[in-house]
Design a protein around this motif. Structure first.
Motif, PDB file in Angstrom:
ATOM      1  N   SER A  91      30.402  52.267  25.571  1.00  0.00           N
ATOM      2  CA  SER A  91      30.031  51.312  24.530  1.00  0.00           C
ATOM      3  C   SER A  91      30.498  49.906  24.874  1.00  0.00           C
ATOM      4  CB  SER A  91      30.636  51.737  23.184  1.00  0.00           C
ATOM      5  OG  SER A  91      30.107  52.964  22.741  1.00  0.00           O
TER       6      SER A  91
ATOM      7  N   SER B  67      30.522  52.883  17.260  1.00  0.00           N
ATOM      8  CA  SER B  67      30.706  54.328  17.280  1.00  0.00           C
ATOM      9  C   SER B  67      31.267  54.806  15.943  1.00  0.00           C
ATOM     10  CB  SER B  67      31.586  54.743  18.454  1.00  0.00           C
ATOM     11  OG  SER B  67      31.602  56.139  18.604  1.00  0.00           O
TER      12      SER B  67
ATOM     13  N   HIS C 197      28.049  56.643  14.389  1.00  0.00           N
ATOM     14  CA  HIS C 197      27.617  57.720  15.281  1.00  0.00           C
ATOM     15  C   HIS C 197      27.449  59.008  14.477  1.00  0.00           C
ATOM     16  CE1 HIS C 197      27.856  60.828  18.403  1.00  0.00           C
ATOM     17  NE2 HIS C 197      27.458  59.884  19.247  1.00  0.00           N
TER      18      HIS C 197
ATOM     19  N   SER D 151      25.936  52.597  16.428  1.00  0.00           N
ATOM     20  CA  SER D 151      26.240  54.019  16.617  1.00  0.00           C
ATOM     21  C   SER D 151      26.935  54.278  17.947  1.00  0.00           C
ATOM     22  CB  SER D 151      24.955  54.845  16.527  1.00  0.00           C
ATOM     23  OG  SER D 151      24.019  54.430  17.516  1.00  0.00           O
TER      24      SER D 151
ATOM     25  N   GLN E 108      18.814  57.815  15.370  1.00  0.00           N
ATOM     26  CA  GLN E 108      19.729  58.467  16.305  1.00  0.00           C
ATOM     27  C   GLN E 108      19.243  59.884  16.587  1.00  0.00           C
ATOM     28  OE1 GLN E 108      24.002  58.222  15.476  1.00  0.00           O
ATOM     29  NE2 GLN E 108      23.561  56.643  13.938  1.00  0.00           N
TER      30      GLN E 108
END
Length: 347
Positions: free
Chosen positions: A50, A139, A159, A190, A231
């Motif tokens: 990330s 996240s 996430h 996410s 997602q």
């Protein structure tokens, strides 16, 4: 330590087409350059991918522009350098003081959401926001923003693995299932490769389209995804060629984990027959509807055990299992540990 690219007078030969565009869009004496500064605060067990995929578009943009348009600091709370969830670490420095002009502050978390000094970090984030800065979370870090009170009346994403625990802790926060969300001066992502899409979007809002395309080409990105793209939750992902009814079925399943539908009711809700639904699930998931439903509920339960403190009975009930004993039996069969053993190991 700040990280940026040394200014270049001319680009390498293979970037000559981009150089011609820059020549028509001056950034030297004929243009005023305003640097944009990003601060990435690493939380223990942060996601390395990330952070890296956020910085790379900025680095490439600087390289193409031939100047330090974007500056970034990789920072940490007091103490030993934080390790990423992959066991590696990045060079860091202390969190920037309030008098440093930071435009964006991103919290980068991964495996857990517990800062070393939560009170101090919450105060810092609120000072940044009150000063007109943009705050972001990556996240599982949106949970930290929520605890700091910065997600009130804001849309956000997290996430998928931490979604169940987030909803349990913050039932009144508007949570979406997209890759990233920009709601005013609050940004949530996410995580993972969605950070690449987010930072291309940030560049798009700050630069002309030619630069964003040039950055995408350098990073070998065919098509950046939008924040509203869903997602891919769980261990299973449908191919894009799967029929629309399958995508609808998985969306309904994810929305009804606490009160699972019967296969007949699921078929009715998505407008197909039970026979067609069964056939499509066998074709695309190699499992029955009931087996797939149960696997997704167990995945949700695993996230709740790892990222929340609610009781095992409440975990069972919130994922559609009528008793703790029945849930424990299925969980151990799937993961090799009882829920209690799994929670202890995860902590």
């Amino acid at each position: 330590m700040s990280y940026f690219v040394k200014p270049m007078t001319r680009l390498e030969p293979h970037l000559a087409p981009v150089q011609r565009i820059i020549d028509r869009n001056p950034t030297g004496a004929d243009a005023v350059t305003r640097q944009t500064t990003f601060e990435f605060i690493l939380i223990d067990a942060f996601s390395m991918v990330s952070v890296v995929t956020a910085i790379e578009p900025l680095r490439v943009a600087n390289r193409i522009l031939g100047e330090e348009r974007y500056v970034w600091y990789v920072t940490q709370e007091a103490g030993a350098p934080p390790e990423a969830s992959n066991g590696l670490s990045l060079p860091t420095q202390p969190i920037q003081p309030d008098d440093v002009a930071v435009d964006y502050t991103f919290l980068c978390a991964g495996m857990h959401t517990h800062p070393r000094d939560a009170t101090r970090l919450y105060a810092l984030l609120n000072r940044r926001y009150a000063a007109g800065r943009t705050v972001g979370a990556v996240s599982l870090a949106p949970a930290i923003l929520a605890r700091a009170g910065l997600l009130k009346d804001k849309r956000c994403v997290i996430h998928w693995e931490g979604l169940g625990a987030f909803v349990e802790e913050f039932p009144h926060v508007e949570i979406l299932n997209g890759l990233f969300e920009i709601d005013g001066r609050v940004i949530t992502s996410s995580g993972g490769l969605a950070m690449l899409d987010l930072f291309l979007d940030i560049l798009k809002r700050d630069q002309e389209s030619w630069l964003v395309q040039a950055v995408s080409n350098q990073l070998q990105i065919g098509q950046a995804r939008s924040g509203s793209d869903r997602q891919s939750a769980g261990q299973f992902r449908l191919p894009v060629t799967a029929p629309r009814m399958m995508h609808k079925a998985l969306a309904v399943i994810d929305q009804t984990l606490a009160a699972p539908l019967s296969p007949d009711s699921l078929a009715d809700q998505i407008g197909t027959s039970r026979r067609t639904l069964d056939r499509r699930f066998q074709e695309f998931t190699q499992s029955t509807v009931a087996e797939f439903y149960r696997a997704r509920r167990l995945e949700q339960a695993r996230g709740l055990l790892r990222y929340s403190n609610i009781s095992i009975l409440d975990v069972a009930l919130s994922t559609g299992f009528p008793t703790a004993s029945y849930f424990s039996s299925l969980f151990k069969s799937a993961y090799g540990l009882s829920p209690k053993q799994f929670r202890k190991a995860a902590s």
